[in-house]
Motif scaffolding. Structure first.
Motif, short mmCIF file in Angstrom:
data_model
loop_
_atom_site.label_atom_id
_atom_site.label_comp_id
_atom_site.label_asym_id
_atom_site.label_seq_id
_atom_site.Cartn_x
_atom_site.Cartn_y
_atom_site.Cartn_z
N TRP A 70 0.84 -1.21 0.00
CA TRP A 70 0.00 0.00 0.00
C TRP A 70 0.87 1.25 0.00
O TRP A 70 0.62 2.20 -0.75
CB TRP A 70 -0.91 -0.02 1.23
CG TRP A 70 -1.65 1.27 1.44
CD1 TRP A 70 -2.80 1.68 0.84
CD2 TRP A 70 -1.27 2.34 2.33
NE1 TRP A 70 -3.16 2.93 1.28
CE2 TRP A 70 -2.24 3.36 2.19
CE3 TRP A 70 -0.21 2.52 3.21
CZ2 TRP A 70 -2.17 4.55 2.93
CZ3 TRP A 70 -0.13 3.70 3.94
CH2 TRP A 70 -1.12 4.70 3.80
N ASP A 71 1.91 1.25 0.82
CA ASP A 71 2.78 2.42 0.94
C ASP A 71 3.53 2.67 -0.37
O ASP A 71 3.66 3.82 -0.82
CB ASP A 71 3.77 2.19 2.08
CG ASP A 71 4.63 3.41 2.37
OD1 ASP A 71 4.04 4.48 2.65
OD2 ASP A 71 5.86 3.29 2.32
N ALA A 72 4.05 1.61 -1.01
CA ALA A 72 4.81 1.77 -2.25
C ALA A 72 3.93 2.29 -3.38
O ALA A 72 4.33 3.17 -4.15
CB ALA A 72 5.44 0.44 -2.65
N LYS A 76 4.06 5.77 -5.22
CA LYS A 76 4.55 5.47 -6.57
C LYS A 76 6.08 5.30 -6.54
O LYS A 76 6.81 5.89 -7.35
CB LYS A 76 4.14 6.57 -7.54
CG LYS A 76 2.62 6.69 -7.71
CD LYS A 76 2.26 7.79 -8.68
CE LYS A 76 0.75 7.78 -8.95
NZ LYS A 76 -0.06 8.01 -7.76
N ASN A 77 6.52 4.49 -5.61
CA ASN A 77 7.95 4.31 -5.35
C ASN A 77 8.43 3.01 -5.98
O ASN A 77 8.20 1.92 -5.43
CB ASN A 77 8.18 4.31 -3.83
CG ASN A 77 9.65 4.34 -3.47
OD1 ASN A 77 10.50 3.89 -4.23
ND2 ASN A 77 9.96 4.87 -2.31
N THR A 78 9.08 3.10 -7.12
CA THR A 78 9.55 1.88 -7.80
C THR A 78 10.65 1.19 -7.01
O THR A 78 10.80 -0.03 -7.08
CB THR A 78 10.09 2.21 -9.21
OG1 THR A 78 11.06 3.25 -9.11
CG2 THR A 78 8.98 2.66 -10.12
N ILE A 79 11.44 1.96 -6.27
CA ILE A 79 12.49 1.36 -5.45
C ILE A 79 11.88 0.41 -4.43
O ILE A 79 12.34 -0.72 -4.23
CB ILE A 79 13.32 2.45 -4.74
CG1 ILE A 79 13.96 3.39 -5.77
CG2 ILE A 79 14.37 1.81 -3.85
CD1 ILE A 79 14.89 2.71 -6.73
N GLN A 80 10.81 0.85 -3.78
CA GLN A 80 10.16 0.00 -2.79
C GLN A 80 9.44 -1.17 -3.44
O GLN A 80 9.37 -2.26 -2.86
CB GLN A 80 9.17 0.84 -1.97
CG GLN A 80 8.68 0.14 -0.71
CD GLN A 80 7.99 1.10 0.24
OE1 GLN A 80 8.44 2.23 0.42
NE2 GLN A 80 6.90 0.67 0.84
#
Length: 356
Positions: A70-72, A76-80
């Motif tokens: 949910w957080d990623a 919109k964090n591709t690293i996560q």
């Protein structure tokens, strides 16, 4: 509240949810079968704690994964997102390791006549073997389910990389050096989130499974739990505030944590030939897996922490102050210019001490 709004974000969410439900269902069945087969004499022994501990960690691991998913997607964090694939790889290794550990625990309990005879079977070691044969297919199915989920999540992560490419970096200027600093920051924050699970997972296993530890070691291990939580929160807080002194303290604590886990590893294997061999044997492989992954994560975290500190006071702070990544359609609403332009507004800066 964030809601998935594309087929790939929905796919990533659904795959994670189905994987968690299927894996926990299999682990729950194994736990129920194991608990109902134990005699009263087995309660409280080291071997009897193995499966409840594994189940507890899987419950926590998959629930935590859903929070990270949910957080990623929200950020919109591709690293996560990529980190979640590696996180699944860690769960896969753990699920594979537990098969042999549980086999050893069940056969030992059978030899000690702490397992009820299975229908039509004999007591003693035969009962332990019969119980193991009944549990084995479900235990083997768990890593298979996680492996399938890992493959599907990796494919969707590849699709999400293209989808999030605009959203992640559009509020960073065209300066390539600034973009690299922002990438370093994102990697560091993602590492902190995964550090939390593996730090806590190792500590919980050690506290629950390993018995006969000295009072000093036991209380130090308990104290490691809140210290870990505070350490990770402060690490994120001081990185966002670009506090050099704060980060120097955090990096020294990282080295202390690295020494702590290496000490635990050495102590665990040094005890394998001494009078405490039976205390560690039921969980040695799983503890080694967690400790090895944690040590690796710590080394990478230390490198990234030093890199982030080196990037302080070089123009990144205003960009990371805005917590929510804008949607692509925001470019038409006056909030941000085209890709490569300077952001028009950064919104209200928050100083909450959280890992984001």
């Amino acid at each position: 509240m964030y809601k998935p709004n594309t087929k790939w974000t929905w796919s990533f969410t659904i795959i994670s949810l189905v994987q968690a439900i299927a894996s926990l269902g299999l682990e729950g069945y194994v736990f129920a079968k194991f608990q109902t087969s134990l005699l009263a004499t087995a309660k409280g022994t080291t071997q009897s704690r193995t499966i409840p501990t594994y189940l507890s960690l899987f419950i926590f691991g998959f629930l935590y994964q859903l929070v990270l998913v949910w957080d990623a997607l929200r950020l919109k964090n591709t690293i996560q997102v990529i980190g979640l694939c590696l996180y699944n790889l860690g769960l896969l290794i753990y699920a594979a390791v537990q098969v042999d550990q549980i086999r050893q625990a069940v056969t030992t309990l059978g030899d000690l006549r702490d397992v009820e005879p299975q229908p039509g079977g004999n007591a003693g070691s035969d009962a332990g073997l019969a119980l193991w044969r009944g549990m084995r297919p479900y235990l083997i199915a768990v890593p298979c389910v996680i492996a399938l989920g890992l493959i599907l999540l990796s494919f969707v992560a590849w699709k999400l990389y293209d989808e999030f490419a605009w959203s992640i970096y559009k509020h960073i200027s065209a300066d390539l050096r600034l973009k690299r600093r922002y990438l370093t920051y994102q990697i560091y924050i993602a590492l902190l989130k995964f550090d939390f699970f593996f730090f806590l997972g190792f500590t919980v296993q050690f506290l629950v499974v390993v018995v006969n530890t000295s009072d000093a070691e036991f209380y130090i291990t308990i104290a490691a739990v809140p210290i870990t939580i505070v350490l990770l929160l402060l690490a994120a807080f001081w990185t966002r505030r670009e506090s050099v002194m704060g980060m120097m303290c955090i990096i020294m604590l990282y080295f202390a944590a690295l020494a702590y886990f290496l000490f635990k590893l050495v102590r665990m294997y040094a005890a394998s030939s001494g009078h405490r061999r039976d205390d560690y044997s039921p969980a040695r492989k799983s503890l080694t897996t967690f400790a090895a992954i944690t040590v690796l994560l710590l080394v990478v975290t230390i490198v990234n922490a030093c890199w982030c500190t080196h990037n302080f006071n070089k123009g990144l702070k205003p960009h990371i102050a805005k917590r929510k990544v804008p949607n692509p359609e925001d470019k038409t609403r006056g909030g941000y210019g085209e890709f490569g332009s300077q952001p028009v507004g950064l919104g209200q800066v928050t100083s909450r001490m959280t890992i984001d």
